[in-house]
Write an enzyme that holds these catalytic residues in place. Structure first.
Site, PDB file in Angstrom:
ATOM      1  N   TYR A 149      40.062  42.223  37.521  1.00 14.08           N
ATOM      2  CA  TYR A 149      40.638  41.352  38.479  1.00 14.08           C
ATOM      3  C   TYR A 149      40.574  40.039  38.060  1.00 14.08           C
ATOM      4  CZ  TYR A 149      42.360  39.377  42.727  1.00 14.08           C
ATOM      5  OH  TYR A 149      42.858  38.639  43.808  1.00 14.08           O
ATOM      6  N   ASN A 221      33.606  41.146  34.358  1.00 14.09           N
ATOM      7  CA  ASN A 221      34.012  40.331  35.322  1.00 14.09           C
ATOM      8  C   ASN A 221      33.334  40.938  36.588  1.00 14.09           C
ATOM      9  OD1 ASN A 221      35.889  38.577  36.529  1.00 14.09           O
ATOM     10  ND2 ASN A 221      37.095  40.459  37.599  1.00 14.09           N
ATOM     11  N   SER A 258      34.759  43.597  38.127  1.00  9.22           N
ATOM     12  CA  SER A 258      34.848  45.069  37.313  1.00  9.22           C
ATOM     13  C   SER A 258      34.399  44.832  35.910  1.00  9.22           C
ATOM     14  CB  SER A 258      36.317  45.580  37.308  1.00  9.22           C
ATOM     15  OG  SER A 258      36.603  46.073  38.664  1.00  9.22           O
ATOM     16  N   SER A 296      33.572  47.462  42.329  1.00  8.98           N
ATOM     17  CA  SER A 296      33.781  47.190  41.035  1.00  8.98           C
ATOM     18  C   SER A 296      34.424  48.449  40.357  1.00  8.98           C
ATOM     19  CB  SER A 296      32.281  47.007  40.303  1.00  8.98           C
ATOM     20  OG  SER A 296      32.447  46.575  39.172  1.00  8.98           O
ATOM     21  N   GLY A 297      35.229  48.228  39.441  1.00 10.79           N
ATOM     22  CA  GLY A 297      35.832  49.172  38.613  1.00 10.79           C
ATOM     23  C   GLY A 297      35.317  49.338  37.228  1.00 10.79           C
TER      24      GLY A 297
END
Length: 382
Positions: A149, A221, A258, A296-297
């Protein structure tokens, strides 16, 4: 919306001319390849499309081709979700078939759909086919597209990534030095409270372990300032509040971060073994301080470029693999290269001002070196 051509030219010309983690004296383990990048795995190519325009466009696309952009030969692949608050399309077939069929594409969260569709259009336009699921008169395929993101710096709801940007990243891929920091899909990313982005690293195993190469590319990120550790040192805490985390209209949401990690190797591994490499990326991420928070991905994908032609076989085919007892060196190389790729992303990034005047500051090289010197003095008893 115009791409800033001067910025793009600067990125292309700089290559790896900017300092990297090792240049600043960060203590890192292992022996890197010639480029210290994922492209040190023979055949791998990386392309970026960086979109910086006006005051609010800070985004892009990054493409990783496992066998180069001219090849349609799938590789054995696997993936791992450390924390699933993110998206990586195409993983159902990857897991089912054991083949990574096509490039890995990385962009921002709200551009996953256009990037996926644009790759399909690129195949059609260029009269290309995937390496699986081809039949007389057509094909179907499931592109691998991952995201993080960038809405703190980019007008993410402006949907600025267009099909031509995807094509530029795909067509512009090369095996040369990989630009890092504010480039490609990593253009608008924030990592550990500093400017983040794209980073890469590699490790060369010694001859007694097969002389194989492991390469890693990250789009980082994630994390908070207080968590950041570099070279095992609490850099985030040491720098602390001596500089602001970010200048944002709204409070900075650390939990929105992420990370996407791509691991490549030329070691002969089967799909289940490659998936084990994807899991080891978690340990490299952990070395830099992340705890993979709820928001968080953290999605990781890995592949092996060995065993070419396996997907096209029409009859029983012999493939090679390393015994499990021989994987420890490759596991270690994956952890080391992941850690360094993340630090390289932060070292390579530059302070950026984006949408609504939001500003995120780069990791200050001088302050990082001050921390390193301080702890070196403590260790030496001075």
């Amino acid at each position: 919306m115009k791409l800033c051509l001067f910025f793009l030219l600067a990125v292309l010309l700089q290559g790896q001319s900017k300092p990297r983690a090792r240049d600043l004296g960060v203590p890192l383990e292992g022996t890197p390849g010639p480029h210290n990048a994922i492209v040190d795995v023979a055949g791998v190519e990386v392309g970026h499309r960086t979109l910086i325009s006006g005051t609010s466009v800070r985004t892009g696309v990054t493409a990783v081709w496992p066998r180069g952009r001219k090849s349609s030969d799938p590789v054995f692949g696997g993936w791992f979700s450390q924390n699933g608050n993110g998206d990586m399309t195409g993983t159902h077939w990857l897991e089912e078939s054991g083949f990574l069929d096509g490039p890995v594409l990385i962009t921002n969260t709200h551009s996953v759909g256009v990037v996926r569709d644009a790759f399909l259009a690129w195949l059609v336009k260029n009269h290309r086919q995937p390496g699986t699921n081809v039949f007389p008169g057509g094909f179907y395929t499931y592109p691998i597209v991952a995201e993080t993101y960038d809405g703190q710096l980019n007008d993410i709801n402006g949907f600025h990534v267009k099909p031509e940007d995807v094509a530029a990243a795909l067509d512009g891929a090369s095996g040369g030095p990989v630009p890092e920091g504010n480039v490609g899909g990593g253009t608008g990313m924030i990592c550990y409270g500093f400017k983040g982005g794209i980073g890469t690293s590699s490790r060369k195993l010694p001859p007694n372990q097969g002389a194989y190469t492991v390469g890693v590319l990250v789009q980082c990120n994630c994390g908070s300032r207080r968590q950041l550790r570099i070279g095992g040192l609490p850099v985030g805490e040491e720098i602390g509040q001596s500089m602001p985390v970010a200048s944002l209209k709204d409070s900075y949401r650390e939990d929105l971060g992420s990370i996407i990690i791509v691991v490549a190797t030329d070691a002969p591994l089967l799909p289940h073994q490659v998936a084990r490499l994807a899991k080891r990326a978690t340990l490299g991420l952990g070395r830099t301080g992340s705890v993979s928070g709820n928001g968080s991905g953290d999605l990781f994908i890995a592949f092996s470029t060995a065993n070419p032609g396996a997907a096209a076989a029409k009859a029983p085919v012999n493939v090679t693999m390393l015994p499990n007892d021989s994987l420890n060196g490759i596991f270690e190389a994956t952890v080391q290269a992941t850690e360094e790729a993340i630090v390289n992303a932060m070292v390579g990034a530059e302070t950026m001002t984006g949408v609504d005047g939001h500003r995120v500051y780069a990791l200050p090289h001088d302050k990082l070196q001050d921390v390193l010197r301080k702890y070196n003095r403590l260790r030496s008893g001075q």
